[in-house]
Design an enzyme around this catalytic site. Structure first.
Site, PDB file in Angstrom:
ATOM      1  N   ASP A  97      -0.064  13.340 -31.324  1.00  0.00           N
ATOM      2  CA  ASP A  97       0.891  12.969 -32.362  1.00  0.00           C
ATOM      3  C   ASP A  97       0.135  13.016 -33.691  1.00  0.00           C
ATOM      4  O   ASP A  97      -1.091  12.888 -33.717  1.00  0.00           O
ATOM      5  CB  ASP A  97       1.415  11.552 -32.078  1.00  0.00           C
ATOM      6  CG  ASP A  97       2.270  11.020 -33.206  1.00  0.00           C
ATOM      7  OD1 ASP A  97       3.184  11.737 -33.624  1.00  0.00           O
ATOM      8  OD2 ASP A  97       2.008   9.899 -33.665  1.00  0.00           O
ATOM      9  N   CYS A 130       0.848  -1.186   0.000  1.00  0.00           N
ATOM     10  CA  CYS A 130       0.000   0.000   0.000  1.00  0.00           C
ATOM     11  C   CYS A 130       0.886   1.239   0.000  1.00  0.00           C
ATOM     12  O   CYS A 130       2.103   1.153   0.178  1.00  0.00           O
ATOM     13  CB  CYS A 130      -0.943   0.018   1.196  1.00  0.00           C
ATOM     14  SG  CYS A 130      -0.077   0.170   2.762  1.00  0.00           S
TER      15      CYS A 130
END
Length: 756
Positions: free
Chosen positions: A445, A35
């Site tokens: 792109d 965690c």
């Protein structure tokens, strides 16, 4: 493992670091972190170790970057420090990422088995607890089934809670261990010593089903999280796989095959058709076309002759050549992309789960309330003070069980991810869903994202009425040609032309085109230079058409016989049908859209104009794409990067939200947190809208989970007892806890009906 020797001397004052010491920077994989609080513990321990100047732990990719004095502490010493608190560091191995991946896989398989068995054993406990409490030995059977669930299959929660407690911290594991442990022990006491309560006129209740189900539910959530984390290194492994393992170097009149690690600057290397180029260098002999899409992102292979530069990881096409190595090892452009992706992934702040942060405060408060409740009832409870004190304090802990809190985020994420998958949006983790709604800048792109990503014949105009037989000649010439654009013409002609003509002769003219003979006549396919060489006149209408197409960033090819132009062909990478509408939808939401491409300025301007983008950058290298994203982030923007190639990987890793096109490279998809499966840019606005609605649902879930606790805990403590004598039964507390979980799940399921 990334290693860098800092040339600057240490000027920092850190325990155990010698003044003026030469510091080293290492990135090590970390094992056993479960965690975000574990990452805090690891970072704290390392930062307090003599000889370490600074340590930064990244929970998302399970690694730590340590700056240290190698003469004051060794990697093995750091490993021993972490092993003392239950974690581990991968050191002194040839492939640390592989060791980490294998350890993660073992942990995932173990967790999967524990979750499965927890579910199998919990079902009969729930059935007995709800419907068959009057059957003989019901409590004993439930205790026997739930004990292994809580203390064996759920032992990791108790171990991790103990780790946190040793360092004065608390997290979700603390809540799970505390509530399930106390619920089980209290139920076990009531089963073994039921007479204790009967003697006081009370019925002994048990909560075995609550303890078992909480372990099963939380384990399922952990399993889903581990599954998402298991592929963290695959993108880098695929990038590294772009380099061949061995190369052929020229020595005298012969050649010798050596491992790529032994290549030195200045050696001449032979590259054959279809082989990957191993290192950066300059061509000294031979000629070929090289697919440089891994570096530039552009789909058209580039012609290489003597003096041209070549780059590691790019793919040679049909020719063969020799080149002199100029950059090897970590100096190649490909190696720099790999290193930059590692840096961008590792530089992100650790994923701090909201529930873990809140639990750090929530747990001590709940324990405090339970103890206060016990104390107050002991003092003012009268004749049954101890009985009421024990019941109310246990009821507080039972009603404060973190099931609703633990389910609030993962259930919304699971439904949101499922909804995305239904709409061809593949979402890899919660972080991208949490950040998507805050995006205010999108970087696109060009090739494969806005455009189709492959050269296509957009226009073919015949200048002669007798086109049918000539089509077979054109097909034959382009079939023989090695030029990459010839394939586009062949694809265009094949459906209309049954067979190619049989040529009497063929010649390829480098940089100009091809020449062939058929039925006693000479035909050419090529550029204007080839026509001028052969004194073939280009009429003004044909020249005008060619100029118009070139202004639209199309490549123009001429087909002619000995005397005149027969056809004009325009080839381009066409814009996708949905790109313009997608850009407009993003701009309508106030998002600024940018386009970055390795292509030339004329092509970039033409494509940007077609789709309505005003902000664009042309001739941008991979590293500069990432730098542009970083520049936008420095201006306070939340940036989404959308790309499809290996050359986009660095920028994708840098962006706050990274999105890959499904028909692009595997590496782009591995680095990205989202993938648009059909490569339809129109899915991007839908993905950001899904993010907004999912985050709203998470917030609603957390609100109701906390409201439930804020109302339920005081009632469980006996707040209403002085007013109307009402004391909440622990059984009702368990039912309320279950109801809170059901309400959270039901709210999350509403996302299924969302229209994107």
């Amino acid at each position: 493992m990334v290693t860098t020797d800092n040339k600057a001397q240490s000027t920092k004052s850190s325990a155990g670091v010698r003044p003026g010491a030469k510091l080293t920077l290492h990135t090590f994989p970390v094992l056993e972190m479960t965690c975000a609080a574990c990452a805090v513990s690891v970072e704290s321990m390392l930062n307090n170790t003599p000889g370490i100047v600074k340590a930064a732990v990244n929970y998302a990719n399970q690694s730590t970057t340590v700056e240290y004095d190698p003469k004051a502490i060794t990697p093995t010493g750091m490993q021993q420090v972490l092993q003392s608190i239950g974690y581990d560091l991968v050191v002194d191995v040839e492939d640390p990422q592989q060791v980490q991946q294998e350890a993660q896989q073992r942990h995932y398989e173990s967790l999967k088995k524990r979750t499965l068995w927890a579910g199998i054993l919990s079902v009969p406990v729930v059935v007995i607890g709800m419907f068959f409490m009057n059957m003989p030995y019901a409590n004993w059977i439930m205790m026997g089934l739930s004990a292994p669930v809580v203390f064996w299959l759920g032992r990791s929660y108790f171990v991790n809670a103990w780790k946190q407690a040793r360092h004065g911290r608390a997290n979700m594991d603390t809540l799970v261990a505390l509530s399930t442990g106390i619920a089980f022990l209290f139920s076990a006491f009531n089963t073994v010593y039921a007479q204790f309560w009967y003697a006081r006129g009370l019925h002994p209740h048990v909560y075995f089903e609550a303890a078992a189900v909480v372990i099963a539910f939380i384990s399922l959530g952990k399993l889903l999280e581990e599954r998402a984390k298991s592929n963290t290194t695959s993108a880098l492994k695929k990038l590294m796989g772009l380099q061949p393992k061995t190369v052929r170097v020229i020595e005298g009149d012969g050649e010798r095959e050596i491992p790529i690690a032994e290549v030195r600057v200045g050696q001449v290397i032979l590259v054959r058709p279809g082989e990957k180029i191993p290192v950066d260098g300059q061509v000294v002999a031979g000629r070929s076309f090289v697919d440089e899409s891994t570096i530039s992102g552009e789909p058209v292979p580039v012609e290489k002759g003597e003096g041209a530069g070549v780059f590691a990881g790019t793919l040679n096409q049909k020719g063969s050549f020799r080149f002199r190595a100029e950059k090897v090892g970590a100096q190649t452009i490909l190696a720099q992309i790999i290193h930059a992706v590692q840096d961008a992934q590792g530089s992100k702040a650790p994923v701090q789960k909201l529930v873990d942060r809140v639990a750090g405060i929530f747990v001590p408060v709940v324990i405090g309330i339970a103890l206060l409740t016990f104390a107050v009832w002991i003092l003012v409870g009268g004749e049954n003070a101890f009985t009421h004190a024990l019941l109310t304090s246990v009821t507080v802990l039972v009603i404060a069980c973190p099931c609703a809190l633990g389910l609030a985020t993962p259930t919304a994420i699971m439904v949101g991810v499922g909804k995305g998958a239904e709409n061809n949006i593949l979402i890899k983790d919660a972080e991208s869903l949490e950040l998507g709604h805050r995006v205010n800048a999108v970087v696109l792109d060009k090739t494969g994202t806005i455009t189709e990503g492959s050269p296509t014949v957009t226009d073919l105009h015949w200048e002669t009425p007798d086109a049918n037989p000539l089509g077979a000649v054109l097909l034959a010439l382009e079939t023989h040609s090695e030029h990459p654009l010839a394939e586009a013409v062949v694809r265009h002609l094949k459906p209309e032309t049954a067979t190619a003509a049989r040529l009497d002769g063929f010649e390829s003219l480098t940089g100009r085109g091809v020449v062939g003979r058929f039925d006693g006549k000479t035909y050419v396919v090529g550029n204007l230079n080839l026509l001028a060489e052969r004194s073939i006149e280009v009429p003004p209408p044909v020249a005008g058409r060619a100029e118009r197409w070139q202004a639209e960033a199309k490549t123009v090819v001429f087909f002619a016989d000995e005397n005149k132009v027969l056809a004009v062909i325009a080839i381009a990478d066409p814009v996708k049908a949905t790109s313009k509408a997608a850009v407009a939808a993003l701009q309508k939401r106030g998002i600024v859209v940018y386009m970055v491409t390795g292509d030339n300025a004329q092509t970039a301007a033409a494509v940007a104009s077609q789709v309505g983008i005003t902000e664009f950058r042309a001739e941008v290298l991979p590293a500069n794409k990432a730098a542009f994203v970083k520049q936008l982030q420095a201006q306070g923007k939340v940036v989404a990067m959308i790309g499809d190639g290996i050359n986009d990987a660095q920028a994708l890793a840098q962006a706050d939200v990274s999105v890959a096109m499904g028909r692009g490279s595997d590496i782009a998809m591995d680095v990205a947190k989202m993938t648009l499966i059909t490569s339809d840019l129109g899915l991007l606005p839908k993905a950001l809208w899904l993010s907004r609605r999912t985050v709203q649902t998470i917030r609603q879930n957390l609100f109701w989970a906390f409201i439930y606790n804020l109302i339920g805990i005081p009632i469980a403590a006996g707040l209403l007892f002085p007013l109307n004598g009402f004391l909440l039964n622990p059984m009702l507390a368990g039912a309320a806890m279950a109801l809170s979980s059901v309400s959270v799940v039901s709210n999350s399921l509403r996302l299924r009906s969302l229209k994107l």
